[in-house]
Design a protein around this motif. Structure first.
Motif, mmCIF file in Angstrom:
data_model
loop_
_atom_site.group_PDB
_atom_site.id
_atom_site.type_symbol
_atom_site.label_atom_id
_atom_site.label_comp_id
_atom_site.label_asym_id
_atom_site.label_seq_id
_atom_site.Cartn_x
_atom_site.Cartn_y
_atom_site.Cartn_z
ATOM 1 N N UNK A 223 -56.538 9.202 7.816
ATOM 2 C CA UNK A 223 -56.429 10.523 8.356
ATOM 3 C C UNK A 223 -56.303 11.424 7.436
ATOM 4 N N UNK A 224 -56.194 12.966 7.970
ATOM 5 C CA UNK A 224 -55.824 13.836 6.861
ATOM 6 C C UNK A 224 -54.712 13.934 6.276
ATOM 7 N N UNK A 225 -54.614 13.788 5.277
ATOM 8 C CA UNK A 225 -53.414 13.470 4.281
ATOM 9 C C UNK A 225 -52.730 12.304 4.847
ATOM 10 N N UNK A 226 -53.223 11.160 5.349
ATOM 11 C CA UNK A 226 -52.748 10.058 5.502
ATOM 12 C C UNK A 226 -53.352 8.715 5.065
ATOM 13 N N UNK A 227 -52.752 8.211 3.942
ATOM 14 C CA UNK A 227 -51.489 8.664 3.506
ATOM 15 C C UNK A 227 -51.714 9.845 2.409
ATOM 16 N N UNK A 239 -49.859 -1.575 9.799
ATOM 17 C CA UNK A 239 -49.974 -0.187 9.800
ATOM 18 C C UNK A 239 -50.230 0.145 11.046
ATOM 19 N N UNK A 240 -49.851 1.414 11.344
ATOM 20 C CA UNK A 240 -49.936 2.002 12.707
ATOM 21 C C UNK A 240 -51.593 2.515 12.782
ATOM 22 N N UNK A 241 -52.433 2.350 14.035
ATOM 23 C CA UNK A 241 -53.517 3.016 14.213
ATOM 24 C C UNK A 241 -53.378 3.662 15.323
ATOM 25 N N UNK A 289 -41.409 2.833 13.727
ATOM 26 C CA UNK A 289 -42.400 3.356 12.825
ATOM 27 C C UNK A 289 -41.539 4.317 11.903
ATOM 28 N N UNK A 290 -41.914 4.019 10.618
ATOM 29 C CA UNK A 290 -41.563 4.967 9.631
ATOM 30 C C UNK A 290 -42.810 5.622 8.912
ATOM 31 N N UNK A 295 -48.157 8.227 5.939
ATOM 32 C CA UNK A 295 -48.494 7.278 6.820
ATOM 33 C C UNK A 295 -47.676 6.402 7.762
ATOM 34 N N UNK A 296 -48.081 6.409 9.050
ATOM 35 C CA UNK A 296 -47.174 5.561 10.008
ATOM 36 C C UNK A 296 -47.286 4.109 9.711
#
Length: 366
Positions: A223-227, A239-241, A289-290, A295-296
């Motif tokens: 995503x945007x800046x993820x990571x 990894x969280x979606x 979730x960290x 990124x989550x």
């Protein structure tokens, strides 16, 4: 009804020798291939534990937990080797009884007797060689699957030590955290770290076990800046979606996916080099979730597979902190459901690509 036989080493290329002639054969980690789940194809009656030549197997070759997309193969022979030796990277050994099962598709599987499985799980990602012992003709072409219905793991679940985790005082490198430090979580604020473990893998380790090479999630791939910067995690790290597409497919807006199953997505790949890497586990009081490089992702979940991937000493530390995990074998549920089947993950990725949607949209309105 299909019967799960257990986990075993899947040799994609046959040894071409069997019986007495195979005594003393040395298999390297590269020869052994992945550890995969194996089951019968349902032709055996429930409770019939005798496996004989002519019975059918199904091997989960793509390791997605789904046997319906696999082709059954016939057991054409099997040989028992007692006093076989597994040698680990640290020089230690295990004495085991093995079944070398030959299949009609030209592959073979090595099953390990239950009594040895726990010792193997303590260091399965560090196996250097397996030496076939003495051929036992008394069990030629037949065996009792109950004695080999074990679960072998061959993975680690953790972050690379350079990963930056969000904490109440800003992002900190995970390799610098200590027990008692706090990290930020998605829903429960700051949570204390109760255990930290590390696993150093050398170039030789990664050459012998290439499936342990990290997955690289490039900056912005989720995503945007993820990571925010490239993120390296072990292949099985979840990894969280988060998206409306995930909600429509699974009834949950947020789901976990193991990193290795995301490599078809743009900007996500498994590293090809064998540069040494240090993985770090962090355990909180519950699965959370960290935020890793923004990124989550998950903290360590003390499920059976994750625990078996740790050393005996690491498991003892965790059991000292959470004794109920050892006595009642409860690991608690994951904080989000996990999508394991590769076919489903591929559909998820394809729909995001078609609709030009990012894989992680933390704002529920998008």
């Amino acid at each position: 009804m299909a019967i799960l036989i257990g986990s075993g080493f899947h040799l994609t290329t046959s040894l071409t020798v069997a019986g007495t002639a195979a005594q003393g054969t040395v298999l390297s980690a590269a020869d052994l291939g992945q550890v995969v789940d194996i089951q019968t194809d349902g032709t055996l009656a429930l409770g019939n534990n005798a496996m004989n030549v002519g019975d059918s197997f199904i091997v989960d070759t793509d390791e997605d937990g789904d046997f319906t997309d696999e082709t059954a193969t016939i057991q054409t022979g099997n040989d028992r080797y007692v006093s076989s030796t597994i040698t680990y990277a640290d020089g230690s050994t295990s004495n085991v009884t093995l079944e070398l099962v030959s299949l009609s598709d030209g592959s073979q599987a090595i099953l390990v007797n239950d009594a040895a499985a726990s010792n193997i799980n303590a260091a399965s990602d560090q196996i250097e060689t397996i030496t076939l012992g003495t051929f036992n003709p008394n069990f030629d072409d037949r065996y009792n699957q109950e004695n080999f219905n074990n679960s072998i793991t061959n993975s680690v679940v953790c972050f690379a030590k350079e990963t930056l985790l969000q904490t109440p005082i800003g992002y900190q490198e995970i390799g610098t955290l200590k027990v008692g430090d706090e990290v930020e979580t998605a829903q429960n604020g700051a949570q204390k770290v109760v255990w930290i473990g590390t696993r150093k893998l050398s170039s030789a380790d990664l050459f012998a076990s290439p499936h342990l090479k990290p997955v690289r999630i490039s900056a912005g791939a989720l995503g945007v800046d993820l990571p925010s910067i490239d993120l390296l995690v072990s292949p099985q790290h979840r990894i969280l979606i988060a998206s409306k597409i995930a909600e429509r497919m699974f009834g949950q807006r947020e789901v976990f996916v193991p990193a290795i199953k995301l490599v078809e997505a743009e900007g996500i790949d498994q590293v090809t080099s064998v540069a040494p890497i240090t993985y770090v586990h962090i355990l909180l009081e519950s699965h959370q979730i960290v935020f890793a490089n923004g990124a989550p992702a998950e903290s360590l979940h003390t499920g059976p597979c994750a625990l078996q991937a740790l050393t005996v000493e690491a498991r003892k530390e965790i059991f000292d902190i959470f004794p109920e995990l050892e006595t009642v074998r409860k690991s608690g549920s994951t904080v989000r459901p996990t999508v394991q089947k590769q076919a489903k993950v591929n559909q998820l990725l394809a729909r995001h690509q078609k609709n030009r949607k990012k894989l992680v949209l933390l704002d529920a309105s998008t």
